[in-house]
Structure formats: structure tokens, C-alpha cells
Design an enzyme around this catalytic site. Structure first.
Site, mmCIF file in Angstrom:
data_model
loop_
_atom_site.group_PDB
_atom_site.id
_atom_site.type_symbol
_atom_site.label_atom_id
_atom_site.label_comp_id
_atom_site.label_asym_id
_atom_site.label_seq_id
_atom_site.Cartn_x
_atom_site.Cartn_y
_atom_site.Cartn_z
ATOM 1 N N HIS A 59 9.069 7.307 7.851
ATOM 2 C CA HIS A 59 9.631 7.428 6.498
ATOM 3 C C HIS A 59 11.090 7.860 6.655
ATOM 4 C CE1 HIS A 59 6.033 6.931 3.844
ATOM 5 N NE2 HIS A 59 5.441 7.031 5.031
ATOM 6 N N CYS A 81 4.166 9.372 0.069
ATOM 7 C CA CYS A 81 2.745 9.753 0.053
ATOM 8 C C CYS A 81 2.544 10.783 -1.049
ATOM 9 C CB CYS A 81 2.360 10.322 1.422
ATOM 10 S SG CYS A 81 0.690 11.003 1.429
ATOM 11 N N ASN A 141 9.200 4.426 3.103
ATOM 12 C CA ASN A 141 9.179 4.005 4.500
ATOM 13 C C ASN A 141 10.534 3.400 4.831
ATOM 14 O OD1 ASN A 141 6.314 3.508 3.292
ATOM 15 N ND2 ASN A 141 6.023 3.743 5.487
ATOM 16 N N ARG A 148 0.843 -1.214 0.000
ATOM 17 C CA ARG A 148 0.000 0.000 0.000
ATOM 18 C C ARG A 148 0.875 1.261 0.000
ATOM 19 N NH1 ARG A 148 -0.448 4.658 2.717
ATOM 20 N NH2 ARG A 148 -0.023 3.547 4.650
ATOM 21 N N ASP A 149 1.514 1.561 1.118
ATOM 22 C CA ASP A 149 2.308 2.796 1.196
ATOM 23 C C ASP A 149 3.464 2.739 0.205
ATOM 24 O OD1 ASP A 149 3.136 5.261 2.108
ATOM 25 O OD2 ASP A 149 3.354 4.666 4.203
ATOM 26 N N HIS A 199 5.644 4.657 12.604
ATOM 27 C CA HIS A 199 5.590 4.559 11.133
ATOM 28 C C HIS A 199 6.533 5.640 10.599
ATOM 29 C CE1 HIS A 199 3.081 4.090 7.291
ATOM 30 N NE2 HIS A 199 3.679 5.263 7.089
HETATM 31 P P1 HMG Z 1 -13.536 13.880 -2.166
HETATM 32 O O1 HMG Z 1 -13.310 14.260 -3.587
HETATM 33 O O2 HMG Z 1 -13.671 14.959 -1.144
HETATM 34 O O3 HMG Z 1 -14.766 12.858 -2.025
HETATM 35 O O4 HMG Z 1 -12.333 12.915 -1.736
HETATM 36 P P2 HMG Z 1 -16.311 13.085 -2.175
HETATM 37 O O5 HMG Z 1 -16.952 12.394 -1.005
HETATM 38 O O6 HMG Z 1 -16.630 14.533 -2.434
HETATM 39 O O7 HMG Z 1 -16.642 12.232 -3.503
HETATM 40 C C1 HMG Z 1 -16.121 12.624 -4.781
HETATM 41 C C2 HMG Z 1 -16.064 11.406 -5.684
HETATM 42 O O8 HMG Z 1 -15.152 10.447 -5.155
HETATM 43 C C3 HMG Z 1 -17.393 10.676 -5.814
HETATM 44 O O9 HMG Z 1 -17.418 10.100 -7.126
HETATM 45 C C4 HMG Z 1 -17.281 9.555 -4.803
HETATM 46 O O10 HMG Z 1 -18.086 8.437 -5.102
HETATM 47 C C5 HMG Z 1 -15.817 9.192 -4.919
HETATM 48 P P3 HMG Z 1 -18.194 10.809 -8.338
HETATM 49 O O11 HMG Z 1 -19.626 10.929 -7.856
HETATM 50 O O12 HMG Z 1 -17.540 12.152 -8.551
HETATM 51 O O13 HMG Z 1 -17.975 9.833 -9.477
HETATM 52 N N1 HMG Z 1 -15.310 8.581 -3.689
HETATM 53 C C6 HMG Z 1 -14.625 7.421 -3.652
HETATM 54 N N2 HMG Z 1 -14.230 6.576 -4.618
HETATM 55 C C7 HMG Z 1 -13.543 5.464 -4.216
HETATM 56 N N3 HMG Z 1 -13.242 5.211 -2.926
HETATM 57 C C8 HMG Z 1 -13.628 6.028 -1.942
HETATM 58 C C9 HMG Z 1 -14.351 7.197 -2.295
HETATM 59 N N4 HMG Z 1 -14.872 8.222 -1.576
HETATM 60 C C10 HMG Z 1 -15.453 9.036 -2.432
HETATM 61 N N5 HMG Z 1 -13.322 5.745 -0.677
HETATM 62 C C11 HMG Z 1 -11.383 11.174 -0.412
HETATM 63 C C12 HMG Z 1 -12.242 12.435 -0.410
HETATM 64 C C13 HMG Z 1 -11.096 10.838 1.033
HETATM 65 C C14 HMG Z 1 -12.141 10.043 -1.088
HETATM 66 C C15 HMG Z 1 -10.070 11.472 -1.197
HETATM 67 O O14 HMG Z 1 -9.491 12.620 -0.685
HETATM 68 C C16 HMG Z 1 -9.092 10.337 -1.125
HETATM 69 O O15 HMG Z 1 -9.322 9.271 -1.664
HETATM 70 N N6 HMG Z 1 -7.932 10.544 -0.426
HETATM 71 C C17 HMG Z 1 -6.984 9.480 -0.203
HETATM 72 C C18 HMG Z 1 -5.606 10.031 -0.233
HETATM 73 C C19 HMG Z 1 -4.631 8.905 0.029
HETATM 74 O O16 HMG Z 1 -4.902 7.741 -0.214
HETATM 75 N N7 HMG Z 1 -3.431 9.307 0.511
HETATM 76 C C20 HMG Z 1 -2.392 8.353 0.785
HETATM 77 C C21 HMG Z 1 -2.664 7.494 1.974
HETATM 78 S S1 HMG Z 1 -2.352 8.296 3.542
HETATM 79 C C22 HMG Z 1 -0.649 8.061 3.787
HETATM 80 O O17 HMG Z 1 0.044 7.626 2.914
HETATM 81 C C23 HMG Z 1 -0.093 8.350 5.146
HETATM 82 C C24 HMG Z 1 0.163 7.080 5.953
HETATM 83 O O18 HMG Z 1 1.048 6.217 5.277
HETATM 84 C C25 HMG Z 1 0.801 7.429 7.308
HETATM 85 C C26 HMG Z 1 1.974 8.404 7.188
HETATM 86 O O19 HMG Z 1 2.953 8.106 6.500
HETATM 87 O O20 HMG Z 1 1.864 9.454 7.814
HETATM 88 C C27 HMG Z 1 -1.131 6.319 6.224
HETATM 89 MG MG MG Z 2 3.248 6.427 5.228
#
Ligand code: HMG
Ligand code: MG
Length: 305
Positions: free
Chosen positions: A209, A240, A249, A15-16, A207
Site C-alpha cells: 500500500h 483496508c 494499493n 477487491r482491495d 503487496h
Molecule cells: P464473525 O462475526 O466472527 O463470524 O466474523 P462468525 O463465524 O461468528 O459468524 C457471525 C455471522 O457472520 C453469522 O451470521 C455467519 O453466518 C456470518 P448470522 O448467523 O449472525 O446471521 N458469516 C459470514 N457471512 C458471509 N461470509 C462469510 C461468513 N462467515 C461468517 N465468510 C469473519 C468472522 C471472518 C466472517 C469476519 O470477521 C469477516 O468477514 N472479516 C473480513 C474482513 C475483511 O474482509 N477485511 C478486508 C480484507 S483483508 C485485507 O484487505 C488485507 C489484504 O489486502 C492484504 C494487506 O493489505 O495486508 C488481503
Molecule cells: Mg491490501
């Protein structure tokens, strides 16, 4: 404090590690990576993320990855779920463990999941409720615990506040993410001590990086505080999409080498990890970022001459 005698490693490579790869990775490669990681002894492998494919295109095959997994009974395959839609999709695809992800920085929260810290916590409540009803475990993440790519310094008390909220909500463990890898051992200790006043140490994970090369030093500092769960990524893959410039990481192999040197039980096969790191790095067309893997591969090559 005496160092823990046993450490649990949560592998986040699929994933990450892969979420920020620019080139589309075949689903079959992801599944093979997860299979190999389980064969290395990993018992918790973060498999994918049910996030918006517009935001993170690399994770768009999340349901396919889960459906095709050759699941081992003793292995957990958690997946990221940012909202109820993600949770419902994950559940339909067979997820038995999920992770919600918040942040200790307002700007990062907006950039990463398009809402404020408190809105994110409100979004997570129904996930926790639905997960409880479905008997699905929920892990929590706090990002930017040692710095934010947009706001700079992050106060340890702000980290403690979000970690506490996630724990109170029902997350069985809270993983503290140094998203941009800017932490140092002393800062790590101060942050952990602040969080441990609100969440039991046994419920915390680190966690880290490795952007600034401090991840292993930070893990050692966290071990000294008493943390015994760490996230890591095979071959040091990762980054990210919403933390520009952040490196991968800490490599799983490097953590295992550290633990081996300290005589801490980790349950993993280092040689198999090195083989897996070499394999996935080959698939991605690059050298493994792990110094330990590079050293072991060089030693093997020298022995073969
Ligand atoms: P948004 O655009 O605000 O969502 O995104 P919305 O609720 O307004 O919906 C817009 C559209 O997205 C709609 O589709 C929804 O159905 C769809 P449309 O009607 O336009 O066709 N939608 C989705 N589709 C699939 N899966 C979903 C979903 N939700 C809504 N779950 C949202 C808000 C949270 C979805 C978006 O900002 C997002 O997906 N963000 C994820 C970002 C991400 O994955 N970042 C990396 C992971 S975090 C990380 O790496 C840190 C970590 O490792 C720890 C660290 O290192 O600190 C964990
Ligand atoms: Mg991370």
C-alpha cells in the site's frame, strides 16, 4: 542479485481497491471493471471477497459478481475466503481460485477477522483440504508485514512464521502485505530475506500500500531481492477497513511504468490501463491516485490542444 526478467502482476482493484469505498458501487460497474482489466492483459484479477456483509458491506454482492463475470479462459479470478463458509459460498458461485488471509500482528488479526493468528491458521486448514478436493487453487496473504496500525513494529521473524505456515498448508503463493504502507526499502529487504529463509522466493509476492509514498521504492527493493510477483490496484484504489488511515494499493500503472523503465517483461497494455484508471476514477467521482496515469492524461490533453 540480477533483477527478474519477467514480473507477474496480480490486480487487486476490484477487491482491495473497492472494499473500503463508502458509497455502494453497482455490481454492473464492478463487472465492467473486471472486464476492462482483463482487456488490459491482466491474467490474475482478484474479483471480490466472500466475507461477512456486516464487516465489509461493499463486498456483499460477491456471488452476483462471480456469477455475472464474462470469464476469459486465460484469466484467473481469485476471491477472498476467510473461513469455510466463505469458501463454500465461493465454490457454489463458481470460484476456481481463492485466497486465505492471515496476519503477522495479533491485534490486526482480531480486528480484521475476529480471531487470533493461530485460530486463523486453524480455520484455513479445512479450506485448504476442501480446495484440494475441489481442485481449487489457494493463495495466502500475510498482513502487517512492515507494521501494524495497532501494535506498531512487526518482527520479520513473525512474518516468516505465518508465511511458512501458509506455504506448508498448501498455499501455492504467499503475498506479503504492507497493509498500512509504512515500509521503507531497507525494511522491505530485511523482512523479505527473513521470509525467504522459510519460503522459496519464487513462491512470494509483494503487496504494497502507498500511504507513505514508498510503495514503488519498496517494489524496487523487492525486485532486487528476487521477488517477481506483485499485487497492485488500478488507479491506486484501495484501503483496508481494519487499517484506519491506510491509503490505496500501489497503482498498477505505476508498477508497469517502473517495469517498463527497467526493461522487465510485464505483459500489460499501459495505455489501456490508463483508460481503465480514468474510467473507474470517473465512476467513483475522483482523480486517479496514480501519478503515471495523471501524467499520461495530461500529456494526451496537451497533444489534443
Ligand atoms: P464473525 O462475526 O466472527 O463470524 O466474523 P462468525 O463465524 O461468528 O459468524 C457471525 C455471522 O457472520 C453469522 O451470521 C455467519 O453466518 C456470518 P448470522 O448467523 O449472525 O446471521 N458469516 C459470514 N457471512 C458471509 N461470509 C462469510 C461468513 N462467515 C461468517 N465468510 C469473519 C468472522 C471472518 C466472517 C469476519 O470477521 C469477516 O468477514 N472479516 C473480513 C474482513 C475483511 O474482509 N477485511 C478486508 C480484507 S483483508 C485485507 O484487505 C488485507 C489484504 O489486502 C492484504 C494487506 O493489505 O495486508 C488481503
Ligand atoms: Mg491490501
Amino acid at each position: 542479485m540480477a533483477l527478474p526478467s519477467k514480473v507477474r502482476i496480480v490486480e487487486v482493484g476490484p477487491r482491495d481497491g473497492l472494499q473500503n469505498e463508502p458509497k455502494s458501487i453497482p455490481t454492473a460497474t464492478k463487472i465492467e471493471l473486471i472486464r476492462r482489466l482483463a482487456a488490459c492483459g491482466l491474467r490474475s484479477i482478484e474479483a471480490t471477497a466472500f466475507v461477512s456483509p456486516r464487516w465489509v458491506p461493499q463486498m456483499k454482492d460477491a456471488a452476483k459478481v462471480l456469477a455475472a463475470l464474462d470469464r476469459q479462459a486465460e484469466v484467473a479470478y481469485p476471491v477472498l475466503t476467510p473461513n469455510l463458509k466463505g469458501f463454500e459460498d465461493a465454490l457454489a458461485a463458481g470460484a476456481r481460485e481463492v485466497a486465505v488471509f492471515g496476519a503477522a500482528s495479533e491485534t490486526f488479526s482480531q480486528k480484521n477477522i475476529n480471531c487470533s493468528i493461530s485460530e486463523a491458521l486453524q480455520r484455513f486448514e479445512p479450506i485448504l483440504e476442501a480446495a484440494k478436493a475441489a481442485d481449487v487453487k489457494v493463495r495466502g496473504y500475510v498482513s502487517c508485514v512492515l507494521g501494524c496500525p495497532y501494535q506498531g513494529e512487526v518482527a520479520p521473524l513473525a512474518v516468516a512464521e505465518v508465511a511458512h505456515a501458509l506455504f506448508e498448508m498448501g498455499c501455492y503463493e504467499v503475498s506479503l502485505g504492507d497493509t498500512i504502507g509504512a515500509g521503507t526499502p531497507e525494511k522491505t529487504k530485511v523482512m523479505l530475506e527473513a521470509v525467504a529463509r522459510r519460503v522459496p522466493l519464487k513462491k512470494l509476492a509483494g503487496h504494497f500500500h502507498d500511504t507513505w509514498g514508498m510503495a514503488i521504492a519498496n517494489i524496487y527493493a523487492a525486485l532486487e531481492v528476487g521477488v517477481s510477483v506483485f499485487d497492485s490496484s488500478i488507479a491506486g484504489l484501495g484501503g483496508c477497513p481494519y487499517a484506519p488511515g491506510a491509503a490505496g494499493n500501489v497503482a498498477t500503472e505505476d508498477v508497469v511504468w517502473l517495469l517498463k523503465g527497467l526493461g522487465i517483461d510485464h505483459g500489460l497494455d499501459l495505455n489501456a490501463l490508463v483508460d481503465t484508471a480514468a474510467w473507474i476514477s470517473g465512476e467513483l467521482g475522483r482523480e486517479p491516485a496514480s501519478r503515471v496515469t495523471r501524467a499520461i492524461l495530461a500529456k494526451r490533453a496537451a497533444a489534443a490542444c
